[in-house]
Design an enzyme around this catalytic site. Sequence first.
Site, short mmCIF file in Angstrom:
data_model
loop_
_atom_site.label_atom_id
_atom_site.label_comp_id
_atom_site.label_asym_id
_atom_site.label_seq_id
_atom_site.Cartn_x
_atom_site.Cartn_y
_atom_site.Cartn_z
N GLU A 265 44.67 36.57 43.99
CA GLU A 265 44.69 38.22 42.49
C GLU A 265 45.81 39.12 43.45
O GLU A 265 45.02 39.83 44.60
CB GLU A 265 43.66 38.51 42.34
N CYS B 119 48.72 46.43 45.00
CA CYS B 119 47.63 46.10 45.36
C CYS B 119 47.38 45.22 46.03
O CYS B 119 46.84 43.57 44.78
CB CYS B 119 46.17 47.40 44.64
N CYS C 148 35.73 37.87 49.78
CA CYS C 148 35.05 38.91 50.76
C CYS C 148 33.53 38.79 51.45
O CYS C 148 32.88 38.56 50.77
CB CYS C 148 35.25 40.27 50.10
N CYS D 248 29.02 44.62 49.29
CA CYS D 248 29.11 45.56 48.73
C CYS D 248 28.52 45.39 47.41
O CYS D 248 29.14 44.87 46.72
CB CYS D 248 30.40 46.30 48.61
N CYS E 113 31.16 45.68 44.11
CA CYS E 113 32.22 45.23 44.32
C CYS E 113 32.35 44.18 43.21
O CYS E 113 31.57 43.18 43.90
CB CYS E 113 32.92 45.09 45.34
N HIS F 266 31.52 56.65 50.69
CA HIS F 266 31.12 56.29 49.66
C HIS F 266 29.76 56.87 49.46
O HIS F 266 29.26 57.02 48.27
CB HIS F 266 30.54 54.88 48.53
N CYS G 98 40.46 49.03 40.73
CA CYS G 98 39.42 48.68 41.51
C CYS G 98 38.22 47.82 41.96
O CYS G 98 37.61 48.41 41.37
CB CYS G 98 38.84 50.20 42.48
N1 SAH Z 1 37.33 45.52 51.86
C1 SAH Z 1 38.56 46.83 51.68
C2 SAH Z 1 39.48 46.74 50.24
C3 SAH Z 1 38.49 46.67 49.49
S1 SAH Z 1 39.25 47.34 47.90
C4 SAH Z 1 37.44 48.09 51.35
O1 SAH Z 1 36.10 48.03 51.36
O2 SAH Z 1 38.07 49.67 51.70
C5 SAH Z 1 39.07 48.64 47.65
C6 SAH Z 1 38.62 49.75 47.29
O3 SAH Z 1 38.05 49.23 46.07
C7 SAH Z 1 37.10 49.79 48.67
O4 SAH Z 1 36.46 51.86 48.41
C8 SAH Z 1 35.89 49.38 47.64
O5 SAH Z 1 34.11 49.45 47.79
C9 SAH Z 1 36.75 49.69 45.67
N2 SAH Z 1 35.80 49.72 45.23
C10 SAH Z 1 35.42 48.37 45.15
N3 SAH Z 1 33.98 47.91 44.12
C11 SAH Z 1 35.31 49.50 43.41
C12 SAH Z 1 34.38 49.08 41.43
N4 SAH Z 1 33.00 47.98 41.19
N5 SAH Z 1 34.84 50.60 41.24
C13 SAH Z 1 35.38 50.79 42.10
N6 SAH Z 1 35.74 50.69 42.97
C14 SAH Z 1 35.92 49.98 43.33
#
Ligand code: SAH
Length: 368
Positions: free
Chosen positions: A108, A121, A128, A132, A135, A237, A357
């Site tokens: 996506e 994006c 991944c 986390c 996510c 975070h 995100c």
């Molecule tokens: N692996 C990379 C890119 C991932 S996505 C990274 O971790 O930075 C980009 C951003 O979206 C990251 O900051 C991630 O922590 C955030 N993110 C992931 N899940 C989320 C959620 N459920 N709500 C808000 N932000 C989120």
Amino acid sequence: MAEPLKLNFSAPRRGMPPKHFADFTVDERVEKLAELGLPKFRAKQLAKHYYQHLTNDVEKMTDIPAEKRAAVKEALFPDLMTPIRQTSTDDGSTTKSLWRLHDGTLLESVLMRYPGRATLCISSQAGCGMACPFCATGQGGLDRNLSTAEIVEQFRNASAQMEAEGGRLSNVVFMGMGEPLANYKRVIHAVRQITGQDGEGFGLSQRNVTVSTVGLAPAIRKFADEGLACTLAVSLHTPDDELRDSLVPVNNRWPVSEVLDAARYYADTSGRRVSIEYALIRDKNDQGFRADMLGRKLHQALGSKVHVNVIPLNPTPGSEWDAAPKARQDEFVRRVIAQGVPCTVRDTKGDEIAAACGQLAADERESA
Ligand code: SAH
């Protein structure tokens, strides 16, 4: 209490795609063409079609000899991604594209149009491995790395789409699926093509490319040494190891202090301000004391070379976690700023179509 370390660095489960124009170096393209009995200057023609005219359809490259086009397509422009569906929201200004890759893997990317700019994006991996817990992508584990061309093709497709609309793709953020610095070589090769000038790339400004990472400290330093003036975003975070060990499991390997040292190195080397991502989660990381600590630590580590992006948590299906209430969020931002660190709230586009995100999971299955 910290949860056990559950990273998934395991070998990709599925196969890499056939090689494509965007996977090859200039020399390799020339070699491939020679195998087809085509002279060197054809490589430049192909680059012009691909990077300037945004086409990978060899039949449209009418300056390539007609009888050679099928062979050129097979050698350099195999079909890598089939569009499955596109969904729109925010009055059509946000579109999420779902693609199927050659091995059935789903991918996506999200295109967000704003007045005067458009941001793509982009995904760097299918799935991944960083796990986390907040996510959506992190829940499914890693399917496989994307190839350079699978990354570049997301860009070319969105560029062509913007052009067709009379606009222009102006920004790219590696904030889709995957951890870009865990697919390091391919991501760098893709960034070099996205930002390449003089016919060897799409010519986007390096500053308009943001690479977002969970904080793989050694890879951040390596990225700094590439000499690209991209924006680095670090998904912090929380400022304390105790909580970060569970929110971003890779913290067990590279704790906050090491991540911030690496970020400082990036800022010093690139001259760019580092962006700190902070998904604000109710009663988890939204306390005033954490805002104070965040501001203090960032100010100490990065001085004026930092900016905090607060992202209201987008709840993922099945999770009990939620965004912080508005008053909490305002208070959090105020307290970070009080420590001398600029802090703003990210506007979250696309949440209605699971395109905001952290919501990209490509879990849709085709109803046959
Ligand atoms: N692996 C990379 C890119 C991932 S996505 C990274 O971790 O930075 C980009 C951003 O979206 C990251 O900051 C991630 O922590 C955030 N993110 C992931 N899940 C989320 C959620 N459920 N709500 C808000 N932000 C989120």
